[in-house]
Design a protein around this motif. Structure first.
Motif, mmCIF file in Angstrom:
data_model
loop_
_atom_site.group_PDB
_atom_site.id
_atom_site.type_symbol
_atom_site.label_atom_id
_atom_site.label_comp_id
_atom_site.label_asym_id
_atom_site.label_seq_id
_atom_site.Cartn_x
_atom_site.Cartn_y
_atom_site.Cartn_z
ATOM 1 N N ARG A 22 0.840 -1.208 0.000
ATOM 2 C CA ARG A 22 0.000 0.000 0.000
ATOM 3 C C ARG A 22 0.872 1.254 0.000
ATOM 4 N NH1 ARG A 22 -2.759 -0.877 4.596
ATOM 5 N NH2 ARG A 22 -3.933 -2.461 3.514
ATOM 6 N N TYR A 23 1.935 1.236 0.808
ATOM 7 C CA TYR A 23 2.859 2.378 0.836
ATOM 8 C C TYR A 23 3.495 2.574 -0.543
ATOM 9 C CZ TYR A 23 6.874 5.296 1.579
ATOM 10 O OH TYR A 23 7.797 6.306 1.445
ATOM 11 N N LEU A 24 3.951 1.481 -1.147
ATOM 12 C CA LEU A 24 4.577 1.584 -2.463
ATOM 13 C C LEU A 24 3.614 2.136 -3.510
ATOM 14 C CD1 LEU A 24 6.677 -1.703 -2.652
ATOM 15 C CD2 LEU A 24 7.494 0.637 -2.234
ATOM 16 N N TYR A 25 2.356 1.770 -3.406
ATOM 17 C CA TYR A 25 1.349 2.289 -4.341
ATOM 18 C C TYR A 25 1.302 3.813 -4.262
ATOM 19 C CZ TYR A 25 -3.222 3.294 -6.411
ATOM 20 O OH TYR A 25 -4.240 3.817 -7.167
ATOM 21 N N HIS A 26 1.282 4.340 -3.062
ATOM 22 C CA HIS A 26 1.246 5.804 -2.900
ATOM 23 C C HIS A 26 2.579 6.428 -3.318
ATOM 24 C CE1 HIS A 26 -2.734 5.794 -1.316
ATOM 25 N NE2 HIS A 26 -2.392 4.987 -0.328
ATOM 26 N N LEU A 27 3.687 5.765 -3.018
ATOM 27 C CA LEU A 27 4.997 6.260 -3.438
ATOM 28 C C LEU A 27 5.082 6.316 -4.967
ATOM 29 C CD1 LEU A 27 7.849 7.146 -2.484
ATOM 30 C CD2 LEU A 27 8.517 4.737 -2.666
ATOM 31 N N SER A 47 2.851 -2.515 -10.045
ATOM 32 C CA SER A 47 2.919 -3.876 -10.573
ATOM 33 C C SER A 47 4.340 -4.214 -11.014
ATOM 34 C CB SER A 47 1.939 -4.037 -11.731
ATOM 35 O OG SER A 47 2.038 -5.322 -12.286
ATOM 36 N N SER A 48 4.980 -3.296 -11.681
ATOM 37 C CA SER A 48 6.353 -3.502 -12.134
ATOM 38 C C SER A 48 7.293 -3.676 -10.945
ATOM 39 C CB SER A 48 6.788 -2.303 -12.987
ATOM 40 O OG SER A 48 8.157 -2.366 -13.278
ATOM 41 N N TRP A 49 7.166 -2.827 -9.940
ATOM 42 C CA TRP A 49 8.006 -2.926 -8.745
ATOM 43 C C TRP A 49 7.790 -4.261 -8.036
ATOM 44 C CZ3 TRP A 49 7.115 2.473 -6.023
ATOM 45 C CH2 TRP A 49 7.807 3.468 -6.723
ATOM 46 N N MET A 50 6.520 -4.658 -7.876
ATOM 47 C CA MET A 50 6.219 -5.881 -7.131
ATOM 48 C C MET A 50 6.703 -7.121 -7.882
ATOM 49 S SD MET A 50 5.175 -4.821 -4.281
ATOM 50 C CE MET A 50 4.796 -6.400 -3.548
ATOM 51 N N LYS A 51 6.565 -7.135 -9.200
ATOM 52 C CA LYS A 51 7.058 -8.273 -9.987
ATOM 53 C C LYS A 51 8.567 -8.401 -9.835
ATOM 54 C CE LYS A 51 3.356 -8.407 -13.355
ATOM 55 N NZ LYS A 51 2.911 -7.994 -14.683
ATOM 56 N N THR A 65 13.289 -11.108 -7.544
ATOM 57 C CA THR A 65 14.680 -10.897 -7.138
ATOM 58 C C THR A 65 14.866 -10.738 -5.631
ATOM 59 O OG1 THR A 65 14.590 -8.479 -7.283
ATOM 60 C CG2 THR A 65 15.141 -9.695 -9.313
ATOM 61 N N GLY A 66 13.777 -10.398 -4.929
ATOM 62 C CA GLY A 66 13.896 -10.112 -3.502
ATOM 63 C C GLY A 66 14.461 -8.727 -3.237
ATOM 64 N N GLN A 67 14.587 -7.935 -4.292
ATOM 65 C CA GLN A 67 15.130 -6.586 -4.164
ATOM 66 C C GLN A 67 14.179 -5.575 -4.784
ATOM 67 O OE1 GLN A 67 19.021 -6.443 -5.897
ATOM 68 N NE2 GLN A 67 19.822 -8.057 -4.588
ATOM 69 N N LEU A 68 14.189 -4.388 -4.222
ATOM 70 C CA LEU A 68 13.388 -3.295 -4.759
ATOM 71 C C LEU A 68 14.318 -2.109 -4.928
ATOM 72 C CD1 LEU A 68 10.585 -2.165 -5.482
ATOM 73 C CD2 LEU A 68 10.351 -1.508 -3.100
ATOM 74 N N THR A 69 14.444 -1.639 -6.145
ATOM 75 C CA THR A 69 15.325 -0.509 -6.417
ATOM 76 C C THR A 69 14.484 0.709 -6.758
ATOM 77 O OG1 THR A 69 17.021 -2.009 -7.253
ATOM 78 C CG2 THR A 69 17.232 0.324 -7.834
ATOM 79 N N ILE A 70 14.618 1.717 -5.930
ATOM 80 C CA ILE A 70 13.930 2.990 -6.149
ATOM 81 C C ILE A 70 14.992 4.068 -6.120
ATOM 82 C CG2 ILE A 70 12.233 4.610 -5.219
ATOM 83 C CD1 ILE A 70 10.727 2.202 -4.114
ATOM 84 N N THR A 71 14.927 4.990 -7.049
ATOM 85 C CA THR A 71 15.956 6.014 -7.157
ATOM 86 C C THR A 71 15.338 7.408 -7.213
ATOM 87 O OG1 THR A 71 15.944 5.845 -9.568
ATOM 88 C CG2 THR A 71 17.520 4.454 -8.406
ATOM 89 N N GLY A 72 16.187 8.397 -7.208
ATOM 90 C CA GLY A 72 15.770 9.781 -7.414
ATOM 91 C C GLY A 72 14.850 10.311 -6.332
#
Length: 97
Positions: free
Chosen positions: A17-22, A31-35, A40-47
């Protein structure tokens, strides 16, 4: 595993839910982030989104010994018995003060 099973959940629904708002309430981005995260077990967010996430969170940890100590201390000071889950939260906030 810990004495606080609620804290042992790796990915809670609140995280998604937090990621959806982010993601700006964008289901395609989420959907792309969750897939990627699921594969991979990793989430890469930048900027800017990373800066926002970093500003939103603080973290701390409490092992079993710390959790039990917090329960004891809280009971002695406030005559209230914290559950292990709440004791982890109380310990964390005390560490971050």
């Amino acid at each position: 595993k810990s004495i606080s099973p609620s804290m042992d959940i790796c990915v809670s629904s609140n995280f998604e839910r937090y990621l959806y708002h982010l993601a700006g309430d964008d289901p395609t981005t989420l959907s792309s982030w969750m897939k990627a995260f699921e594969s991979t077990g990793q989430l890469t967010i930048t900027g800017k989104k990373l800066e926002i996430a970093q500003a939103d969170f603080l973290s701390a940890r409490a092992d079993t010994s710390m959790t039990l100590s917090t329960i004891k201390e809280y009971h002695e000071k406030h005559d209230y018995m914290l559950c292990p889950h709440s004791a982890v939260g109380v310990s964390a906030i005390q560490q971050l003060k």
